[in-house]
Design a protein around this motif. Structure first.
Motif, PDB file in Angstrom:
ATOM      1  N   LYS A  48       0.828  -1.199   0.000  1.00  0.00           N
ATOM      2  CA  LYS A  48       0.000   0.000   0.000  1.00  0.00           C
ATOM      3  C   LYS A  48       0.863   1.249   0.000  1.00  0.00           C
ATOM      4  N   LYS A  49       1.927   1.199   0.889  1.00  0.00           N
ATOM      5  CA  LYS A  49       2.828   2.344   0.923  1.00  0.00           C
ATOM      6  C   LYS A  49       3.521   2.533  -0.419  1.00  0.00           C
TER       7      LYS A  49
ATOM      8  N   ASP B 100       1.019   3.807  -2.830  1.00  0.00           N
ATOM      9  CA  ASP B 100       0.761   5.232  -2.576  1.00  0.00           C
ATOM     10  C   ASP B 100       1.921   6.083  -3.086  1.00  0.00           C
TER      11      ASP B 100
ATOM     12  N   THR C 120       1.738   8.717  -6.015  1.00  0.00           N
ATOM     13  CA  THR C 120       2.187  10.100  -5.838  1.00  0.00           C
ATOM     14  C   THR C 120       3.168  10.490  -6.934  1.00  0.00           C
TER      15      THR C 120
END
Length: 270
Positions: free
Chosen positions: A74-75, A78, A82
């Protein structure tokens, strides 16, 4: 023989013990078999429970690892999202810059076209100037003109060529001030003009000759003194043809007044 009372583990709390005295050997074997089976079942169940607990612990560990991995994914997702958003923003900015550059290029192109038109106009002007200069140089190369006058009066002149010995103006003319004869440098049409002043009632008549043939004449003939005769003629000459002023009548001509010629001979190519 010892008599004992035993409670079967297969019975609930309300069950009663068996009288071993009333149980024969066959029944004892059956009971033993049942007890053994119960023990086996209990051990199997315990083993299975331990196995299940190990499996649950393993599953919990794997679940924790999966959660960590999911969290990491998920990180990472993300972060990548970004980065993608940033790249999209950069692409948008680059697109704006590209559009601005295109507009600048279009403006520069229009300016270049305008400058090219100006340059073409300047080149055309220069070419026209070159042609005019060439024509001017050609005209200068093909212009012939002269004016000559006599410097001394003659009271007894009665024959021959009148010699205009003072050249006042000359452009590659072909006029000879020693002989008074004009020789055509090139073929063309020429204009000749003569102004002659007779000397004090002596009268004066002259011809303008071409190759020895009379073309026109002029006369200064009057009872008054210093009469002037004038005439002009256009002659077609081949190269080398000669023109001069020849005697016709009278007995003299007047030359200068206050050192300025009054009897003159002029000619030019048209």
């Amino acid at each position: 023989m010892v008599h004992t009372k035993a409670q079967s583990p297969l019975k609930d709390n309300n069950s009663t013990g068996l009288d071993l005295n009333s149980i024969n050997t066959e029944n004892v074997d059956i009971v033993r078999q049942l007890l053994n089976q119960e023990t086996i079942i209990r051990m199997t169940l315990v083993k299975n429970v331990h196995t299940l607990m190990k499996d649950m612990l393993s599953l919990q560990e794997k679940l924790a690892e999966a959660e960590v991995e999911i969290s990491s994914l998920k990180k990472s997702t993300d972060s990548e999202l970004t980065d993608l958003k940033n790249e999209v923003m950069l692409l948008k900015l680059e697109n704006v810059n590209v559009n601005s550059s295109m507009d600048n290029l279009k403006s520069a192109l229009r300016l270049s076209e305008t400058e090219q038109l100006k340059l073409s106009a300047a080149v055309s002007s220069l070419e026209l100037l070159r042609v005019n200069l060439t024509n001017h140089d050609h005209d200068k190369a093909t212009k012939f003109a002269f004016t000559a006058g006599v410097t001394s009066s003659n009271k007894t002149w009665r024959s021959g060529v009148m010699v205009f010995d003072k050249v006042i103006f000359s452009i590659r003319s072909g006029y000879n001030p020693s002989t008074g004869v004009f020789t055509a440098p090139i073929e063309g049409n020429y204009v000749f003009y003569v102004s002659a002043v007779e000397f004090s009632n002596r009268y004066l008549g002259v011809f303008i000759d071409k190759n020895g043939k009379h073309q026109v004449q002029l006369i200064g003939d009057s009872s008054a003194q210093f009469q002037t005769g004038t005439n002009m003629v256009i002659l077609s000459l081949n190269r080398g043809y000669a023109v001069w002023v020849n005697y016709k009548s009278g007995s003299g001509y007047y030359s200068e007044f206050e050192s300025i010629p009054v009897t003159t001979f002029s000619g030019f190519l048209i």
